[in-house]
Design a protein around this motif. Sequence first.
Motif, PDB file in Angstrom:
ATOM      1  N   GLU A   8       0.831  -1.210   0.000  1.00  0.00           N
ATOM      2  CA  GLU A   8       0.000   0.000   0.000  1.00  0.00           C
ATOM      3  C   GLU A   8       0.872   1.269   0.000  1.00  0.00           C
ATOM      4  O   GLU A   8       0.753   2.131   0.860  1.00  0.00           O
ATOM      5  N   GLN A   9       1.721   1.380  -0.985  1.00  0.00           N
ATOM      6  CA  GLN A   9       2.644   2.511  -1.049  1.00  0.00           C
ATOM      7  C   GLN A   9       1.999   3.769  -1.628  1.00  0.00           C
ATOM      8  O   GLN A   9       2.562   4.855  -1.532  1.00  0.00           O
ATOM      9  N   HIS A  10       0.817   3.640  -2.247  1.00  0.00           N
ATOM     10  CA  HIS A  10       0.172   4.786  -2.896  1.00  0.00           C
ATOM     11  C   HIS A  10      -0.687   5.585  -1.928  1.00  0.00           C
ATOM     12  O   HIS A  10      -1.267   6.601  -2.315  1.00  0.00           O
ATOM     13  N   LEU A  11      -0.769   5.149  -0.694  1.00  0.00           N
ATOM     14  CA  LEU A  11      -1.630   5.816   0.274  1.00  0.00           C
ATOM     15  C   LEU A  11      -1.069   7.178   0.678  1.00  0.00           C
ATOM     16  O   LEU A  11       0.150   7.396   0.628  1.00  0.00           O
ATOM     17  N   PRO A  51       0.594   3.128   6.404  1.00  0.00           N
ATOM     18  CA  PRO A  51      -0.416   2.395   7.167  1.00  0.00           C
ATOM     19  C   PRO A  51      -0.171   2.418   8.667  1.00  0.00           C
ATOM     20  O   PRO A  51      -1.115   2.562   9.452  1.00  0.00           O
ATOM     21  N   GLU A  52       1.092   2.282   9.084  1.00  0.00           N
ATOM     22  CA  GLU A  52       1.385   2.277  10.517  1.00  0.00           C
ATOM     23  C   GLU A  52       1.010   3.599  11.177  1.00  0.00           C
ATOM     24  O   GLU A  52       0.605   3.628  12.330  1.00  0.00           O
ATOM     25  N   GLN A  53       1.149   4.701  10.428  1.00  0.00           N
ATOM     26  CA  GLN A  53       0.762   6.005  10.965  1.00  0.00           C
ATOM     27  C   GLN A  53      -0.754   6.107  11.076  1.00  0.00           C
ATOM     28  O   GLN A  53      -1.284   6.594  12.086  1.00  0.00           O
ATOM     29  N   MET A  54      -1.460   5.627  10.049  1.00  0.00           N
ATOM     30  CA  MET A  54      -2.920   5.709  10.074  1.00  0.00           C
ATOM     31  C   MET A  54      -3.539   4.817  11.143  1.00  0.00           C
ATOM     32  O   MET A  54      -4.658   5.047  11.584  1.00  0.00           O
ATOM     33  N   PRO A 103      -9.937  11.256  12.033  1.00  0.00           N
ATOM     34  CA  PRO A 103     -10.770  10.050  12.075  1.00  0.00           C
ATOM     35  C   PRO A 103     -11.373   9.690  10.716  1.00  0.00           C
ATOM     36  O   PRO A 103     -11.600   8.514  10.428  1.00  0.00           O
ATOM     37  N   GLU A 104     -11.634  10.685   9.868  1.00  0.00           N
ATOM     38  CA  GLU A 104     -12.208  10.392   8.556  1.00  0.00           C
ATOM     39  C   GLU A 104     -11.244   9.555   7.722  1.00  0.00           C
ATOM     40  O   GLU A 104     -11.643   8.583   7.070  1.00  0.00           O
ATOM     41  N   VAL A 105      -9.971   9.934   7.725  1.00  0.00           N
ATOM     42  CA  VAL A 105      -8.966   9.199   6.955  1.00  0.00           C
ATOM     43  C   VAL A 105      -8.750   7.817   7.576  1.00  0.00           C
ATOM     44  O   VAL A 105      -8.620   6.814   6.861  1.00  0.00           O
ATOM     45  N   PHE A 106      -8.735   7.753   8.914  1.00  0.00           N
ATOM     46  CA  PHE A 106      -8.583   6.470   9.604  1.00  0.00           C
ATOM     47  C   PHE A 106      -9.677   5.494   9.172  1.00  0.00           C
ATOM     48  O   PHE A 106      -9.400   4.357   8.792  1.00  0.00           O
ATOM     49  N   PHE A 107     -10.931   5.928   9.238  1.00  0.00           N
ATOM     50  CA  PHE A 107     -12.038   5.017   8.948  1.00  0.00           C
ATOM     51  C   PHE A 107     -12.103   4.647   7.466  1.00  0.00           C
ATOM     52  O   PHE A 107     -12.535   3.538   7.125  1.00  0.00           O
TER      53      PHE A 107
END
Length: 247
Positions: free
Chosen positions: A44-47, A51-54, A64-68
């Motif tokens: 998931e490099q295009h995010l 991911p670990e930060q999210m 929270p919007e980006v998290f969910f």
Amino acid sequence: MQNIDTLASWIEQSGNIVFFGGAGTSTESGIPDFRSAAGLYQTEQHLPYPPEQMLSRSFFMKLPEVFFDFYRSKMLHPDAAPNGCHRMLAKLEQAGKLKAVVTQNIDGLHQKAGSKEVLELHGSVHRNYCMGCGAFYDLEHIMATNKLVPRCPSCSGIIKPDVVLYEEPLDQQVLFGAVEAISQADLLIIGGTSLTVQPAADLVSYFQGSRTVLLNMDPTPYDRKADLLIADKIGEVMEQVERKLGI
């Protein structure tokens, strides 16, 4: 085949087995792991964020919007079914041999397969609580809500999944239960985990029994200490063992 025979024999001789598992336990059910070449953290490099930060507490509170959005699209697999490993472990528990499953997974597949004594170190996607009033909501509610950030109908508080995010401590009661189970086992089967996530990975050091089995496709820091090492798909391995034991 010799390794399968050995594992089957050890299981047959044991009366207090504990299974310690990670994300690799569920890859054969269609749920990606995190750190392998095909894992979530590698592909998931295009995010917009790592991911670990999210998946951290501070990120959840700030965005929270980006998290969910990430959580719903990558972490939830409501249609996943248990594989041969989950089913075999449930049968071993029913036979009185397996005393506990200690898992780093949050997918609930062990329970779906029939296991009762499951210690979920990192929580479960099937439990969700309002941060305002504490009301409980199941996974179906999180999946069905029209809003990006699920909120409690009673108090409008954010509904947080009962999963342990980065920067959050493990549940002490679950942790103590895992230590107790592992320390009392006579056979420890470790499967589908890189053994790099702390403090969960340190739990295997509490094992005082005679035999440790490590089932993992990729090398781990624990390989040299294992009494039996099988680098193959864990679901297929456990299915072969099941046939050997005839259970």
